[in-house]
Design an enzyme around this catalytic site. Structure first.
Site, PDB file in Angstrom:
ATOM      1  N   SER A  92       0.855  -1.189   0.000  1.00 29.93           N
ATOM      2  CA  SER A  92       0.000   0.000   0.000  1.00 29.93           C
ATOM      3  C   SER A  92       0.893   1.241   0.000  1.00 29.93           C
ATOM      4  CB  SER A  92      -0.949  -0.028   1.200  1.00 29.93           C
ATOM      5  OG  SER A  92      -1.859   1.054   1.150  1.00 29.93           O
TER       6      SER A  92
ATOM      7  N   HIS B 137      -2.398  -1.196  -3.571  1.00 29.35           N
ATOM      8  CA  HIS B 137      -3.547  -0.308  -3.407  1.00 29.35           C
ATOM      9  C   HIS B 137      -3.396   0.903  -4.323  1.00 29.35           C
ATOM     10  CE1 HIS B 137      -4.243  -1.910   0.966  1.00 29.35           C
ATOM     11  NE2 HIS B 137      -4.561  -2.787   0.033  1.00 29.35           N
TER      12      HIS B 137
ATOM     13  N   ASP C  58      -4.338  -4.825   5.789  1.00 26.98           N
ATOM     14  CA  ASP C  58      -4.758  -5.654   4.664  1.00 26.98           C
ATOM     15  C   ASP C  58      -3.685  -6.703   4.387  1.00 26.98           C
ATOM     16  OD1 ASP C  58      -6.265  -6.568   2.510  1.00 26.98           O
ATOM     17  OD2 ASP C  58      -5.371  -5.139   1.100  1.00 26.98           O
TER      18      ASP C  58
END
Length: 365
Positions: free
Chosen positions: A189, A216, A310
């Site tokens: 991310s 992401h 995540d």
């Protein structure tokens, strides 16, 4: 004392709204507004802000040129405020190459309607990266973003994307995986575009297994990201499409706004519409869970820099199947969030500095 923010945008509307939104946070204060890149350079020198929000398309001098000029004089975090278009994504990735630390999608509707989501995203990222610029302010601020590593951010601000020697030799492997791994799955991310690029561009053309990356990013950005990586890498890099067959030496980037799953046969990729219930699209958890179900202990999962957790739930499923899990170490992460969650859950087989990840992939897989 608040962090000092310089806003750079040629639109008066965005200038006003960004100033309003940023100043709503008690630890952020807009101290100047520039309408083009040259004004940004001048104001950065006179105001000495802690962080800069930078548009890319402006008269007189564009954002990328301004980023290069400013960072040639001192390491200050610059967050790009980027159009959601493919062109905007391409330019944003160039800005990241030039040294910008991250980006925020520039959505007129969100800015216009006083979006809570945009406010949260903007405040979080500005606070996160400003912490490096002035850690003394962070110690006194009312809200401190957790997990950011000043050393990692400083390296990102001062380094180019040109190849550099590894800082140390690879550590001895704890788990032998040579010849056993059939898929490498990478999740990232915040700070991920640079970290992923650092790994993928070092892989040889004959890398023996397929690689899937869940980064992401919004729609359009993943297409530009994969095309840019493909130009820079010996391996083939492509934005994944539904039905793609998994091939050795090919890197598949999960498309933004969608979910990528490994087909239950373990031979192909499924692309599904982004589930509104899931925060991240693509989701690392979705990728890892599907890989666990399809390929079990034949998966090597790597969790890189990023905010949040995540990938942790998916890593649990992978671990139950006997898969191998590596996490990026704290010092080399821009944000030690996702790898920290996996490590704290006791799921990582190894924790590695970023500059050792690609070496270990080449030597161990």
């Amino acid at each position: 004392m608040a962090y000092k923010v310089l806003v750079v945008d040629d639109s008066q509307f965005f200038q006003v709204r960004l100033k309003q939104i940023i100043n709503e946070h008690p630890d952020l204060e807009v101290v100047g507004i520039a309408a083009n890149g040259q004004e940004a350079i001048d104001l950065e020198e006179s105001l000495r802000p802690d962080i800069i929000s930078m548009d890319y398309e402006m008269p007189h001098l564009d954002g990328i040129s301004a980023v290069r000029s400013i960072l040639s004089k001192r390491p200050i975090p610059i967050v790009m405020f980027s159009s959601m278009t493919y062109e905007g994504a391409t330019i944003t990735l160039e800005a990241l190459d030039a040294g910008a630390v991250d980006f925020i999608p520039k959505n007129f509707a969100e800015v216009s309607r006083d979006s809570v989501v945009l406010k949260k995203r903007l405040h979080e990222k500005l606070l996160l990266f400003a912490q490096k610029a002035k850690p003394s302010v962070a110690a006194r601020s009312t809200t401190q973003p957790s997990g950011v590593r000043p050393s990692a951010l400083g390296a990102n601000l001062s380094s180019s994307r040109s190849p550099r020697p590894a800082s140390s030799a690879p550590s001895a492997p704890k788990k032998r995986i040579k010849g056993l791994v059939k898929l490498v799955a990478i999740g990232a991310s915040t700070g991920g575009p640079v970290a992923v690029s650092e790994i993928i561009t070092r892989l040889p053309a004959n890398f023996p297994v397929p690689v899937i990356v869940a980064q992401h990013m919004p729609e359009n950005f993943t297409k530009a990201f994969s095309e840019r990586l493909n130009r820079q890498s010996a391996v083939e890099v492509r934005e994944a499409q539904d039905g793609d067959l998994l091939k050795s030496g090919v890197v598949y980037v999960a498309p933004g706004g969608n979910q990528l799953m490994v087909d239950k046969t373990g031979r192909s990729i499924r692309i599904l519409d982004g589930d509104a219930r899931l925060t991240y699209k693509p989701s690392v958890d979705v990728l890892f869970a599907s890989a666990a179900s399809a390929m079990g202990d034949k998966v090597l999962a790597i969790v890189l820099t990023g905010m949040g957790a995540d990938g942790c739930d998916g890593a649990k499923l992978l671990k139950q199947k006997g898969a191998t899990i590596w996490g990026q170490d704290k010092d080399s992460c821009v944000v030690y969030g996702m790898p920290a969650a996996v490590a704290k859950a006791g799921l990582t087989d190894e924790v590695l500095p970023l500059d050792q990840v690609w070496q270990r992939l080449v030597s161990d897989v």
